[in-house]
Design an enzyme around this catalytic site. Structure first.
Site, PDB file in Angstrom:
ATOM      1  N   GLY A  13      45.949  23.941  42.434  1.00  0.00           N
ATOM      2  CA  GLY A  13      45.110  24.167  41.272  1.00  0.00           C
ATOM      3  C   GLY A  13      45.891  23.904  40.005  1.00  0.00           C
ATOM      4  CB  THR A  14      46.814  21.020  38.170  1.00  0.00           C
ATOM      5  OG1 THR A  14      45.699  20.120  38.311  1.00  0.00           O
ATOM      6  CG2 THR A  14      47.757  20.856  39.333  1.00  0.00           C
ATOM      7  CE1 TYR A  69      45.728  22.738  49.928  1.00  0.00           C
ATOM      8  CE2 TYR A  69      44.327  20.791  49.969  1.00  0.00           C
ATOM      9  CZ  TYR A  69      44.608  22.060  49.485  1.00  0.00           C
ATOM     10  OH  TYR A  69      43.790  22.640  48.548  1.00  0.00           O
ATOM     11  NE  ARG A  92      41.288  40.297  35.531  1.00  0.00           N
ATOM     12  CZ  ARG A  92      41.389  41.266  34.634  1.00  0.00           C
ATOM     13  NH1 ARG A  92      40.731  42.406  34.830  1.00  0.00           N
ATOM     14  NH2 ARG A  92      42.132  41.122  33.554  1.00  0.00           N
ATOM     15  CB  VAL A 126      44.120  38.733  42.141  1.00  0.00           C
ATOM     16  CG1 VAL A 126      44.405  40.135  41.639  1.00  0.00           C
ATOM     17  CG2 VAL A 126      45.351  38.125  42.793  1.00  0.00           C
ATOM     18  CG  ASP A 152      46.573  44.402  34.858  1.00  0.00           C
ATOM     19  OD1 ASP A 152      45.780  43.952  34.019  1.00  0.00           O
ATOM     20  OD2 ASP A 152      46.526  44.097  36.057  1.00  0.00           O
ATOM     21  CB  THR A 153      52.824  46.702  34.985  1.00  0.00           C
ATOM     22  OG1 THR A 153      52.071  47.364  36.017  1.00  0.00           O
ATOM     23  CG2 THR A 153      54.082  47.502  34.697  1.00  0.00           C
ATOM     24  CG  HIS A 179      44.232  41.838  37.945  1.00  0.00           C
ATOM     25  ND1 HIS A 179      44.838  42.196  36.764  1.00  0.00           N
ATOM     26  CD2 HIS A 179      43.779  40.569  37.769  1.00  0.00           C
ATOM     27  CE1 HIS A 179      44.781  41.190  35.917  1.00  0.00           C
ATOM     28  NE2 HIS A 179      44.137  40.188  36.497  1.00  0.00           N
ATOM     29  CB  THR A 234      44.568  34.860  30.189  1.00  0.00           C
ATOM     30  OG1 THR A 234      44.368  34.950  31.599  1.00  0.00           O
ATOM     31  CG2 THR A 234      43.592  35.790  29.482  1.00  0.00           C
TER      32      THR A 234
END
Length: 316
Positions: A13-14, A69, A92, A126, A152-153, A179, A234
């Site tokens: 995934g780019t 792959y 999400r 996720v 998040d941390t 998350h 993001t």
């Protein structure tokens, strides 16, 4: 298993996240070889060329190229970032229906190559996608993990730094759980300069009387959505997080990071992936550090687990 020679990483995934994660890996010189895979091969080739063209000015040369792959067969780590930019005001979990088919297809192709390294899941939601990749791949639990609440941390520590004017690297502690909206700050674990954060505030009321832990936690939970609303995605924060996880695994740093990993009795939960402090080393996610959470925090963790588990039902 990871070959311990800082050798080969594959990013599937780019898009904005994948390409920025690739840039972070290259600029830090984390591996010898970085392979980019994308449904649109021309995009992967262009990103690889763009990254490789600045190699003269990097501290360490990383060979970057587009591939398929088959390249996963001897990879140490495969990072999965497939998905789409979330719509405005989306959650999400709302991306599940779109993402699950993409992730399933990617995992099948990765495993068909003979891959036996570590999968790092970035695609949202996720925690659900990490569980799904673990089930679908058949890999041991140590070899499949998600970025979890690591970002998040980091956000929590950044916001505390903003509120106090101190370097966020002075902050210890964790955001845990999903998350997503049910994540929570385990305030019983949060410290500043080695002092419990609540005690730090009490001892400095004249300077920080306006600082509210409730407001800090809410800012931590919502900052990602605010970034998405303003710039439609993001990429920098999550890219730094991915690079940090990749480095920790490839370099066998044995660092404790709140990644999304399988709970198998820890905190009284089973068969669910959640963001919890976990020792990362060369073979992936090892020992979960089971913290002494208070009753309120444990209840929040169980609530998070229930939500994630509900969304896992029926995926296989």
């Amino acid at each position: 298993m990871v070959t311990m020679n800082r050798n080969k990483v594959v990013i599937v995934g780019t898009g904005q996240v994948g390409s920025t994660a690739a840039y972070a890996i290259v600029t830090h010189g984390l591996c010898n070889e970085l392979v980019l895979i994308d449904h649109f091969m021309e995009k992967a080739i262009a990103e690889a060329h763009d990254l490789d063209d600045g190699s003269e000015f990097q501290d360490r040369h990383v060979k970057v190229h587009a591939g398929d792959y088959d390249e996963c067969k001897d990879a140490d780590i495969v990072v999965i970032t497939v998905g789409r930019k979330p719509p405005a005001n989306s959650t999400r979990m709302a991306e599940l229906g779109f993402t699950v088919g993409l992730v399933g297809d990617v995992v099948d192709h990765v495993m068909a190559s003979g891959f036996n390294g570590v999968i790092v899941m970035v695609s949202n939601p996720v925690d659900v996608m990490a569980w799904y990749a673990w089930k679908r791949s058949g890999l041991p639990r140590t070899q499949v993990l998600g970025t979890g609440t690591a970002l998040d941390t980091s956000r929590l520590k950044t916001i505390i730094g903003e509120e106090t004017g101190l370097d966020p690297r002075n902050v210890g502690g964790f955001v845990m759980g999903e998350h997503g909206n049910s994540q929570f700050t385990a305030w019983s674990t949060v410290s500043l300069g080695g002092k419990p954060f609540s005690r730090f505030l009490a001892d400095n009321q004249d300077r920080f009387s306006s600082v509210s832990t409730a407001e800090i936690e809410e800012k931590t939970r919502t900052r990602g959505n605010e970034i998405v609303a303003a710039k439609h995605g993001t990429n920098y924060g999550i890219a730094s997080t991915v690079a940090g996880i990749v480095q920790t695994i490839l370099w066998d740093e044995r660092r404790i990071v709140p990644v999304s990993t399988l709970l198998d009795g820890e905190y009284g939960e089973r068969d669910v992936f959640l963001g919890v402090p976990t020792e990362l080393r060369a073979n992936g996610a090892n020992e979960i550090v089971e913290l002494d959470l208070n009753d309120d925090e444990r209840e929040k963790l169980h609530h998070s687990a229930e939500l994630v588990r509900e969304h896992c039902e029926g995926l296989l």
